[in-house]
Design an enzyme around this catalytic site. Structure first.
Site, mmCIF file in Angstrom:
data_model
loop_
_atom_site.group_PDB
_atom_site.id
_atom_site.type_symbol
_atom_site.label_atom_id
_atom_site.label_comp_id
_atom_site.label_asym_id
_atom_site.label_seq_id
_atom_site.Cartn_x
_atom_site.Cartn_y
_atom_site.Cartn_z
ATOM 1 N N HIS A 171 0.835 -1.200 0.000
ATOM 2 C CA HIS A 171 0.000 0.000 0.000
ATOM 3 C C HIS A 171 0.874 1.255 0.000
ATOM 4 O O HIS A 171 0.688 2.158 -0.825
ATOM 5 C CB HIS A 171 -0.909 -0.021 1.240
ATOM 6 C CG HIS A 171 -1.762 1.187 1.412
ATOM 7 N ND1 HIS A 171 -3.130 1.128 1.372
ATOM 8 C CD2 HIS A 171 -1.464 2.489 1.633
ATOM 9 C CE1 HIS A 171 -3.633 2.342 1.554
ATOM 10 N NE2 HIS A 171 -2.632 3.187 1.721
ATOM 11 N N GLU A 172 1.824 1.298 0.910
ATOM 12 C CA GLU A 172 2.680 2.489 1.037
ATOM 13 C C GLU A 172 3.662 2.596 -0.127
ATOM 14 O O GLU A 172 3.911 3.704 -0.630
ATOM 15 C CB GLU A 172 3.411 2.497 2.375
ATOM 16 C CG GLU A 172 2.492 2.522 3.595
ATOM 17 C CD GLU A 172 1.446 3.623 3.574
ATOM 18 O OE1 GLU A 172 1.669 4.686 2.953
ATOM 19 O OE2 GLU A 172 0.379 3.425 4.197
ATOM 20 N N HIS A 185 2.124 4.309 -3.060
ATOM 21 C CA HIS A 185 2.075 5.774 -3.011
ATOM 22 C C HIS A 185 3.343 6.368 -3.629
ATOM 23 O O HIS A 185 3.281 7.316 -4.418
ATOM 24 C CB HIS A 185 1.914 6.264 -1.567
ATOM 25 C CG HIS A 185 0.540 6.087 -1.012
ATOM 26 N ND1 HIS A 185 -0.577 6.660 -1.570
ATOM 27 C CD2 HIS A 185 0.104 5.392 0.065
ATOM 28 C CE1 HIS A 185 -1.646 6.336 -0.860
ATOM 29 N NE2 HIS A 185 -1.259 5.553 0.135
#
Length: 164
Positions: free
Chosen positions: A77-78, A81
């Site tokens: 998820h990170e 980004h």
């Protein structure tokens, strides 16, 4: 969790970040700069990405209780980004670019929230009252009321919240 096992969890997360970056590099056939990984995220947030700094922050308290979830979901998820920023520039944090990276590159469902138990990291609460009854405010909101920079109203009855 003992100090040595916390170090082990941190190493596993760092290895997973590298693994995700390697997967992305292979997928896009380009090299991405490995981000700096820190374990200083606080509060209820599992992780965050600092785009301009190419930095990932992870919550060590949540990580030690949810290591498998960190490896499978939080790290990709990170990383997504940072990849979205690197590939597309400034875009919506959980927009179509990020969602595409989550599903196409990592095969993960693009969820924007986690369901981890945050009891250990929940901050102090302050009781306020309205016409409906008691309402709990976070320390951040409580401090804004104390400094007289913010007032809050009940979402149900609309009356101003008063410290109990």
């Amino acid at each position: 969790m003992q100090h040595s096992s916390l170090n082990s969890a941190m190493q596993q997360v760092q290895l997973q970040v590298k693994h995700c970056m390697d997967i992305a590099s292979g997928h896009f056939k380009q090299t991405f700069v490995m981000p700096e990984v820190r374990f200083n995220q606080r509060g209820k947030i599992a992780g965050s990405a600092r785009l301009q700094r190419n930095e990932l922050r992870f919550n060590p308290v949540l990580m030690k209780d949810n290591l498998d979830l960190f490896i499978s979901d939080v790290v990709p998820h990170e990383v997504c980004h940072l990849l979205a920023y690197s590939l597309y520039g400034r875009v919506k944090p959980h927009g179509k670019e990020w969602q595409g990276l989550m599903s196409e590159v990592f095969g993960r469902k693009p969820q924007t929230y986690h369901m981890m138990d945050v009891t250990k990291v929940a901050g102090q609460k302050f009781t306020y009252k309205c016409q409906c009854g008691p309402i709990q405010l976070s320390i951040r909101r409580h401090n804004k009321v104390i400094r007289k920079v913010q007032q809050y109203r009940c979402l149900k009855c609309g009356s101003q919240l008063i410290a109990a």
